[in-house]
Design a protein around this motif. Structure first.
Motif, short mmCIF file in Angstrom:
data_model
loop_
_atom_site.label_atom_id
_atom_site.label_comp_id
_atom_site.label_asym_id
_atom_site.label_seq_id
_atom_site.Cartn_x
_atom_site.Cartn_y
_atom_site.Cartn_z
N ASP A 224 4.84 14.89 -2.19
CA ASP A 224 3.78 15.83 -1.83
C ASP A 224 2.57 15.52 -2.70
OD1 ASP A 224 2.17 17.91 -1.14
OD2 ASP A 224 3.70 19.47 -1.35
N ALA A 225 1.62 14.78 -2.13
CA ALA A 225 0.45 14.34 -2.89
C ALA A 225 -0.37 15.52 -3.38
CB ALA A 225 -0.41 13.40 -2.06
N LYS B 159 -1.28 16.36 -7.30
CA LYS B 159 -2.67 16.44 -7.78
C LYS B 159 -3.00 17.82 -8.34
CE LYS B 159 -4.45 12.90 -4.64
NZ LYS B 159 -5.37 12.60 -3.52
N SER B 160 -2.26 18.84 -7.90
CA SER B 160 -2.52 20.18 -8.43
C SER B 160 -2.06 20.34 -9.87
CB SER B 160 -1.82 21.23 -7.55
OG SER B 160 -0.40 21.10 -7.63
N LEU C 159 7.58 19.51 -10.68
CA LEU C 159 7.66 19.31 -9.23
C LEU C 159 8.95 19.87 -8.64
CD1 LEU C 159 6.26 15.67 -8.83
CD2 LEU C 159 5.11 17.81 -8.27
N GLY C 160 9.91 20.20 -9.50
CA GLY C 160 11.18 20.72 -9.02
C GLY C 160 12.07 19.67 -8.39
N LYS D 97 5.94 2.40 -6.25
CA LYS D 97 4.47 2.41 -6.39
C LYS D 97 3.82 3.56 -5.66
CE LYS D 97 4.13 -2.58 -7.17
NZ LYS D 97 3.48 -3.85 -6.78
N LYS D 98 4.58 4.66 -5.47
CA LYS D 98 3.98 5.89 -4.97
C LYS D 98 3.31 6.65 -6.11
CE LYS D 98 7.28 6.32 -1.17
NZ LYS D 98 8.34 7.14 -0.55
N LEU D 99 3.71 6.36 -7.32
CA LEU D 99 3.06 6.85 -8.53
C LEU D 99 2.77 5.66 -9.42
CD1 LEU D 99 5.27 9.97 -9.41
CD2 LEU D 99 2.97 10.02 -8.43
#
Length: 490
Positions: free
Chosen positions: A85-86, A90-91, A107-108, A121-123
């Motif tokens: 959940d981008a 970002k929040s 993020l749980g 590579k999503k983060l």
């Protein structure tokens, strides 16, 4: 039943090997007698598996398709688990994303899932360093300084930076005897290293002054001048007053100068070797250190190591630290103009370590290499630092000077700010193929935009921002080319 295999499942390659083996023992789309049993024994699978493979082969042959078998098992997939959940990421504040554990908690999700996101590579991991705060005047000074490094316009209309062959960058750095915390990789049964000291807050350290010029390397890769002027330790020698288990009384010991003042810097540049015990007495009795002289002498070293064919108009660039002498220091100005040299001091813009080669990359490189050598006393520390300095490849120093020019280019784009990323040039590859430039070029548009920005900030003297440097640049290049001709190097 066939003998047990390491895995009960056949890979796609193994299935196709079985299919090719069966085709070689078939005639008119029928298997030879006993072929299935032989295949089951050879490939260590059941006869039922062999018959299933043969059935698939016969079906593809009937359709006229090439024989290519794949497993029909799809397995279990959990695509919903891997969706990131981008907006939720970002929040989170950057402090809530400081580690995988902290981020997973906020993020749980599990730590392993965040690790998968990083691997896919999503983060991306980011190491953030605090940069010097810049005032508006600092930014203007940085932009003007960058523009003053420009040289000539090439045939394509781009403006090249000066080659900087006549500039010496000096700066100071503390080198510690050891690090309070370090990481090692050991064998499973290997004992942990034991290190101890009286206080982690007072690890022995020595301040060094590094002087670096740009190396001169010909088109064949031969180093004509390595650019390494010298690295000077701020130390003095004193006789031990008492006996100890390490040395008898009277042994000369190397110690660090506790206070580095402007007089120490001045004398280190100008004066010659003196008696160390007398120097130490002056250090104790004279708080101003007006007559303190230590063993290293910068200007004589510079003159002795400077290439004979290079321009003797030399600029020494330093930062604005308080102990540094001023550019108009009378005692300094009397010395550099001897022997045909014209050595001038320059102070780089305030809060701008990215404009000095030492701070930009050289110090970190020799620090990393120095840490690979053990040191148990101050003398060994000095030896390790000097050996690392002398062994550092001139080609790498040349790369740092090109990186410096890239920083100047980014400073212009950022209008003097330091919020930029150093561009990647792949200098090693360019050097291997013989395409490494001697200077970076900027577009005429970037130059015009920078000049307009200065004019918009009421700096009326922008028309002369690069005056004087073009002449020095051309004269320096002329001297170098003539010198290379005399030593028979293209």
């Amino acid at each position: 039943m066939a003998e047990n295999r390491e895995s009960s499942k056949l890979t796609n390659d193994e299935r196709n090997q079985v299919a090719q083996w069966l085709l070689q023992r078939s005639s008119n789309d029928k298997l030879q007698y006993g072929a299935s049993m032989e295949a089951a024994t050879l490939f260590k699978v059941s006869r039922r598996t062999i018959w299933c493979i043969w059935k698939s082969v016969a079906a593809q042959q009937a359709l006229g398709q090439p024989i290519q078998l794949k497993s029909m098992k799809k397995g279990s997939t959990h695509n919903d688990r891997y969706v990131i959940d981008a907006s939720k990421v970002k929040s989170l504040s950057v402090l809530q994303r400081s580690s995988i554990r902290v981020m997973a908690c906020n993020l749980g999700v599990s730590k392993s899932l965040v690790g998968v996101w990083v691997k896919d590579k999503k983060l991306r991991a980011h190491t953030n360093a605090i940069k010097p705060f810049l005032t508006p005047q600092n930014k203007i000074s940085r932009l003007r300084w960058s523009l003053r490094q420009l040289g000539s316009i090439n045939k394509e209309g781009f403006i090249k930076f000066q080659t900087m062959f006549n500039t010496i960058h000096i700066d100071e750095k503390w080198f510690y005897l050891t690090k309070s915390k370090d990481r090692y990789y050991l064998m499973p049964g290997e004992a942990d290293p034991y290190r101890a000291c009286k206080s982690k807050r007072y690890i022995p350290k020595i301040m060094f002054t590094s002087a670096i010029a740009r190396p001169i390397i010909d088109s064949q890769g031969k180093v004509i001048f390595d650019g390494k002027m010298e690295i000077f330790p701020f130390t003095y020698e004193e006789a031990a007053q008492r006996n100890s288990k390490n040395r008898p009384a009277g042994t000369m010991e190397v110690k660090a100068i506790p206070n580095i003042t402007q007089n120490v810097i001045r004398d280190s540049m100008i004066n010659k070797v003196c008696n160390f015990s007398l120097c130490y007495q002056n250090l104790v009795t004279n708080s101003s250190l007006s007559h303190f002289i230590f063993n290293s002498q910068m200007i004589p070293y510079f003159k002795s190591k400077w290439p004979s064919f290079a321009s003797k108009n030399i600029f020494i660039q330093q930062d604005n630290a308080k102990p540094h002498i001023k550019v108009d220091d009378l005692e300094f100005l009397a010395v550099p103009r001897a022997d045909g040299f014209n050595i001038q001091l320059l102070c780089q813009p305030a809060n701008s370590p990215d404009t000095n080669v030492n701070d930009l990359g050289f110090f970190r490189a020799i620090q990393s290499l120095k840490d690979q050598k053990p040191a148990n006393e101050v003398g060994e520390l000095i030896k390790n630092v000097q050996e690392t300095y002398n062994d550092y490849p001139p080609q790498k120093i040349n790369h740092v000077f090109l990186t410096l020019q890239c920083c100047y280019q980014e400073i212009m784009k950022a209008k003097g700010d330091n919020n930029y990323k150093i561009p990647y040039m792949n200098k090693e590859r360019l050097e291997r193929i013989g395409m490494l430039p001697d200077a970076i070029s900027i577009s005429q548009q970037l130059f015009n935009e920078s000049m307009e920005f200065l004019e918009g900030n009421n700096h009326a003297d922008t028309t002369n921002v690069t005056d004087g440097f073009e002449e020095d640049y051309q004269q320096n290049m002329t001297d170098i080319l003539e010198g290379l001709t005399h030593v028979n190097i293209n």
